[in-house]
Design an enzyme around this catalytic site. Sequence first.
Site, short mmCIF file in Angstrom:
data_model
loop_
_atom_site.label_atom_id
_atom_site.label_comp_id
_atom_site.label_asym_id
_atom_site.label_seq_id
_atom_site.Cartn_x
_atom_site.Cartn_y
_atom_site.Cartn_z
N THR A 87 57.97 46.21 65.86
CA THR A 87 57.94 44.98 67.38
C THR A 87 57.11 43.74 67.08
O THR A 87 57.56 43.40 67.65
CB THR A 87 57.55 46.28 67.77
OG1 THR A 87 57.59 47.26 68.68
CG2 THR A 87 57.30 45.17 69.72
N ASP B 283 62.06 49.19 60.78
CA ASP B 283 61.69 49.42 61.65
C ASP B 283 60.58 50.75 60.86
O ASP B 283 60.88 51.56 59.70
CB ASP B 283 61.93 50.58 62.74
CG ASP B 283 61.61 51.62 63.83
OD1 ASP B 283 62.17 50.67 65.27
OD2 ASP B 283 61.41 52.27 63.86
N1 ASP Z 1 59.57 51.65 66.91
C1 ASP Z 1 58.67 50.54 65.87
C2 ASP Z 1 58.29 50.87 64.73
O1 ASP Z 1 57.20 51.48 64.59
C3 ASP Z 1 57.68 50.52 66.72
C4 ASP Z 1 56.35 49.83 66.72
O2 ASP Z 1 56.82 48.58 66.34
O3 ASP Z 1 55.31 49.88 67.65
O4 ASP Z 1 58.48 50.11 64.15
#
Ligand code: ASP
Length: 344
Positions: free
Chosen positions: A16, A60
């Site tokens: 994110t 991700d």
């Molecule tokens: N789904 C994302 C990840 O872990 C969530 C985040 O970055 O907080 O890559």
Amino acid sequence: MTKARGSVLLIYTGGTIGMKEDAADQALRPFDFSSLMQEVPELGKFALGIDSYTFEPLIDSSDIEPGMWRKLAELIRDNYDSYDGFVVLHGTDTMSYSASALSFMLENLDKPVIFTGSQLPIGRPRTDGKENLISSVEIAGSREADGSATVPEVCIFFNDLLLRGNRSTKVDASGFEAFRSPNLPPLAEAGIDIRYNRDIILRPSGQTFGIKTKLDTSVSILKVHPGITQRVVEDILLGSGTRAVIMETFGCGNAPSRQWFLDIVRESSARGKVLLNVTQCPRGFVNMDLYATGKALKGAGVLSGGDITTESALGKLFVLMGESDDNEYVKAHLEDNLRGEISK
Ligand code: ASP
């Protein structure tokens, strides 16, 4: 890689934190890290040069694989002499797994490796990403009066707390206070100043830095629960592809005392598998001498994980099993405190 004058290398793996809203369709997309200074101009105020390296493809963190940890370890090794510290931008979902694994893969570390991320993308108005990134860079570049790194450890910095990576766990899926290390106080807290807890920060061994990239991932996790069936326990503890099983038990290391359960544990142990007892409780530690159910596990050859987290136990097993095909070697070192991951 973009090379500047600096002494902190920023490694962007995905997640994110590096996202920005695309003006055309409002979708979140990774932004180009070569324009990082435009996004976070505050970074320019440090007397530090900051270079960046972007992983290809960005992922991700749910897609993280040991191959990615290997790539990270190699990147840090290849750039080790050129930088004072490293900041790894990583998705939050598996950040504790990655920070734990890296702590065991990096040997004789004497520079900071700080993982960080965010719950809201850097391109969003209320983002936590800028603050997390800025403080992580400051910590990665921080040195003591004698020139040594203030925090020569693999850590997670998140929402004002610096945590030992292999003690950390994600505790909140949506709030900003997303990480905690329930069995170890933070290594630092960021307020007006960054206050380091120097009494518990590990000091370097003084030996040559190196990396361990051979990992054996044939580990299963058995989370015991009321109603668990014999079939499920057999499948996990006797599974042919499994060299080691992390047994997530109740309280201070207790499991069902039914005969069939103990028979399977004994059979698994007799087949030479490595069995590690880790408590399901976020805080506290395994003590198999306390109750009959724990004693029976110990008698069956189950080792104590102490107050290790499951994330950390996994990384420790991957690395120890990568070092040797002999499970007796793994058992002999599993209860050792290798990187400050357990309280002794
Ligand atoms: N789904 C994302 C990840 O872990 C969530 C985040 O970055 O907080 O890559």
